[in-house]
Scaffold this active site. Structure first.
Site, PDB file in Angstrom:
ATOM      1  N   ASP A 290      -5.061  -8.978  13.420  1.00 23.35           N
ATOM      2  CA  ASP A 290      -5.194  -7.538  13.689  1.00 23.35           C
ATOM      3  C   ASP A 290      -4.280  -7.230  14.877  1.00 23.35           C
ATOM      4  O   ASP A 290      -4.596  -7.546  16.028  1.00 23.35           O
ATOM      5  CB  ASP A 290      -6.658  -7.172  13.988  1.00 23.35           C
ATOM      6  CG  ASP A 290      -6.837  -5.666  14.045  1.00 23.35           C
ATOM      7  OD1 ASP A 290      -5.960  -4.974  14.620  1.00 23.35           O
ATOM      8  OD2 ASP A 290      -7.839  -5.172  13.501  1.00 23.35           O
ATOM      9  N   ILE A 291      -3.146  -6.628  14.583  1.00 24.83           N
ATOM     10  CA  ILE A 291      -2.093  -6.471  15.591  1.00 24.83           C
ATOM     11  C   ILE A 291      -2.546  -5.575  16.736  1.00 24.83           C
ATOM     12  O   ILE A 291      -2.405  -5.919  17.923  1.00 24.83           O
ATOM     13  CB  ILE A 291      -0.804  -5.913  14.945  1.00 24.83           C
ATOM     14  CG1 ILE A 291      -0.365  -6.842  13.811  1.00 24.83           C
ATOM     15  CG2 ILE A 291       0.299  -5.729  15.980  1.00 24.83           C
ATOM     16  CD1 ILE A 291       0.754  -6.292  12.945  1.00 24.83           C
ATOM     17  N   VAL A 292      -3.115  -4.413  16.377  1.00 29.12           N
ATOM     18  CA  VAL A 292      -3.462  -3.450  17.425  1.00 29.12           C
ATOM     19  C   VAL A 292      -4.583  -4.007  18.313  1.00 29.12           C
ATOM     20  O   VAL A 292      -4.568  -3.834  19.543  1.00 29.12           O
ATOM     21  CB  VAL A 292      -3.795  -2.058  16.822  1.00 29.12           C
ATOM     22  CG1 VAL A 292      -5.180  -1.989  16.220  1.00 29.12           C
ATOM     23  CG2 VAL A 292      -3.619  -0.958  17.859  1.00 29.12           C
TER      24      VAL A 292
ATOM     25  N   ASN B  91       0.843  -1.199   0.000  1.00 28.00           N
ATOM     26  CA  ASN B  91       0.000   0.000   0.000  1.00 28.00           C
ATOM     27  C   ASN B  91       0.879   1.251   0.000  1.00 28.00           C
ATOM     28  O   ASN B  91       2.093   1.158   0.037  1.00 28.00           O
ATOM     29  CB  ASN B  91      -0.980  -0.021   1.189  1.00 28.00           C
ATOM     30  CG  ASN B  91      -0.258   0.002   2.510  1.00 28.00           C
ATOM     31  OD1 ASN B  91       0.430   0.961   2.840  1.00 28.00           O
ATOM     32  ND2 ASN B  91      -0.402  -1.083   3.281  1.00 28.00           N
TER      33      ASN B  91
HETATM   34  O1  C5P Z   1      -9.046  -1.591  10.493  1.00 27.04           O
HETATM   35  P1  C5P Z   1      -8.007  -0.643  10.051  1.00 27.04           P
HETATM   36  O2  C5P Z   1      -6.891  -1.283   9.302  1.00 27.04           O
HETATM   37  O3  C5P Z   1      -8.501   0.562   9.316  1.00 27.04           O
HETATM   38  O4  C5P Z   1      -7.450  -0.092  11.457  1.00 27.04           O
HETATM   39  C1  C5P Z   1      -6.401   0.765  11.505  1.00 27.04           C
HETATM   40  C2  C5P Z   1      -5.614   0.528  12.766  1.00 27.04           C
HETATM   41  O5  C5P Z   1      -5.443  -0.857  13.022  1.00 27.04           O
HETATM   42  C3  C5P Z   1      -4.217   1.085  12.632  1.00 27.04           C
HETATM   43  O6  C5P Z   1      -3.777   1.535  13.887  1.00 27.04           O
HETATM   44  C4  C5P Z   1      -3.424  -0.129  12.161  1.00 27.04           C
HETATM   45  O7  C5P Z   1      -2.064   0.016  12.473  1.00 27.04           O
HETATM   46  C5  C5P Z   1      -4.090  -1.250  12.903  1.00 27.04           C
HETATM   47  N1  C5P Z   1      -4.087  -2.575  12.236  1.00 27.04           N
HETATM   48  C6  C5P Z   1      -3.350  -3.604  12.785  1.00 27.04           C
HETATM   49  N2  C5P Z   1      -3.358  -4.847  12.205  1.00 27.04           N
HETATM   50  C7  C5P Z   1      -4.084  -5.074  11.094  1.00 27.04           C
HETATM   51  C8  C5P Z   1      -4.831  -4.034  10.516  1.00 27.04           C
HETATM   52  C9  C5P Z   1      -4.805  -2.798  11.118  1.00 27.04           C
HETATM   53  O8  C5P Z   1      -2.682  -3.403  13.805  1.00 27.04           O
HETATM   54  N3  C5P Z   1      -4.083  -6.280  10.547  1.00 27.04           N
END
Ligand code: C5P
Length: 413
Positions: free
Chosen positions: A314-316, A216
């Site tokens: 989803d890391i966060v 991206n």
């Molecule tokens: O859901 P979205 O990608 O829009 O959310 C954005 C937030 O989630 C950001 O802080 C991004 O770093 C985190 N994120 C994450 N792991 C993912 C997708 C998004 O930590 N797989």
């Protein structure tokens, strides 16, 4: 930041158009002041078009003074840049004259002043000019030495105005230096000293085969700016960076990763014992289910191709679901409904705070957010909102760390 850019008479005045553009692009506000000599070289309208503000050029014009008087104008900027600064202006400043708008402003201000002298090489090396520069430097003016090279007059030597990029960077450096001496910075540094921050930044690349990937447009600039400012404030910063072309900020511990899975592993290894986790990375939501080991070949008999994607962790959200988690800050880059989507993410991912910004195509066709030096974040917690005006990413980072310090102090009470 507010910059008063003064242009004096000299052929290098045309370079200050580019300097104005760089300041504006960097999210700064610019008020141009021109001397009579400068107007012999460039039309004020050119500066007005680039800065979005009418040029100030007179001490006695009633209309100009009615908008903002010269004393108010002297107080307005965070910094004054005089580029090009002619030999005549150097002499007048040294004498403390106040016979036009620029010299009067310089006498009536206590703001930092950067001079970029530009003139013929003999005028520059003349003992009178050198003495003027020495006295001004002693009084606290920052003087940017002119560059050496071909001159407009046909001679070769020292006296060319430094390139706009160099003046731009020098200005930012000075602004930071002055910001650091003020009380607000010192208070913030006292808060962050010794705190630990884990930051993710940049995109992730998800391999399709050994040479292709899904990625991206994230440049990593926002996360790197936060890392840099946090380290300058004395925090212990660990930066997990996706594939980006950015230098590592001083005193920051950097770990390079490529894919979301690698980023996840690095975060799992480091999230404990952190005070704050800031997830500024644009993590890919999906990865290729089965990346192949050899380069994929075109199938001659087929006009289409299907890639199966599977969801990335989803890391966060994972960090936010841990016991003894740090204070968790997410980012929400959206192309529409920014606030509503961000708030939804704050709740759904159980974050403590989210920074929302609009990305994509602006109405004027410019790309917002991604790969830009400026940004306009809205900081959101469950009970607070702060919309930051557009500014350089380093200033957004500073405002974010200030907001965060208030939030952390508040929550620890
Ligand atoms: O859901 P979205 O990608 O829009 O959310 C954005 C937030 O989630 C950001 O802080 C991004 O770093 C985190 N994120 C994450 N792991 C993912 C997708 C998004 O930590 N797989």
């Amino acid at each position: 930041m507010k910059i008063l850019l003064a242009v004096t008479g000299g052929i290098a005045a045309y370079k200050s158009l580019e300097l104005t553009r760089l300041f504006i692009k960097g999210g700064h506000e610019v008020q141009v002041v021109m001397t009579a000599g400068a107007k012999e070289f460039i039309q004020p309208l050119s500066f007005q078009a680039l800065s979005g503000k009418p040029v100030r050029d007179s001490l006695f014009d009633q209309n100009q003074e009615a908008g903002m008087g010269h004393i108010e104008l002297a107080r307005w900027p965070d910094m004054i840049v005089i580029a090009p600064c002619s030999a005549e202006t150097l002499a007048k400043l040294r004498m403390g004259r106040a016979d036009d708008l620029l010299t009067t402003l310089v006498l009536a201000t206590d703001k930092p002043i950067l001079l970029a002298p530009a003139m013929n090489r003999l005028m520059w090396s003349n003992a009178a000019t050198q003495e003027n520069v020495a006295v001004l430097t002693q009084r606290g003016f920052e003087v940017l030495a002119p560059a050496s090279g071909e001159q407009a007059c046909g001679e070769v030597g020292e006296g060319r105005m430094p390139e706009p990029q160099d003046i731009f960077h020098k200005t930012l450096e000075n602004l930071e230096k002055h910001a650091k001496n003020n009380q607000a910075w010192l208070n913030l540094a006292a808060f962050w000293a010794g705190k630990s921050i884990l930051i993710t930044a940049g995109p992730t690349f998800e391999a399709i085969d050994p040479v292709r990937f899904i990625g991206n447009r994230s440049s990593g600039k926002m996360g790197f700016a936060i890392a840099q400012v946090a380290a300058e404030l004395g925090a212990k910063v660990t930066l997990i960076a996706g594939p980006v072309h950015l230098p590592t900020p001083k005193s920051v511990m950097r770990l390079d990763v490529e894919s979301a899975e690698q980023m996840f592993n690095a975060v799992q290894a480091h999230y404990q014992k952190q005070d704050v986790f800031i997830s500024a990375a644009a993590v890919a939501d999906f990865r290729v289910a089965l990346p192949v080991q050899q380069k994929l070949k075109k199938q001659p008999d087929s006009d289409s191709m299907t890639l199966e994607l599977v969801k990335n962790p989803d890391i966060v959200a994972w960090v936010a679901s841990q016991e003894n988690k740090p204070f968790v800050v997410g980012f929400a880059a959206e192309t529409q409904n920014v606030l509503a989507y961000a708030q939804d993410k704050l709740v759904r991912k159980n974050l403590d705070m989210i920074c929302a910004n609009k990305v994509g195509q602006a109405d004027n066709g410019q790309l917002l957010g991604f790969n830009q030096d400026s940004n306009a974040l809205t900081l959101i917690t469950k009970d607070r909102h702060l919309a930051l005006p557009e500014s350089a990413k380093s200033l957004q980072a500073l405002a974010l760390l200030e907001f965060l310090s208030e939030q952390l102090s508040f929550e620890s009470v």
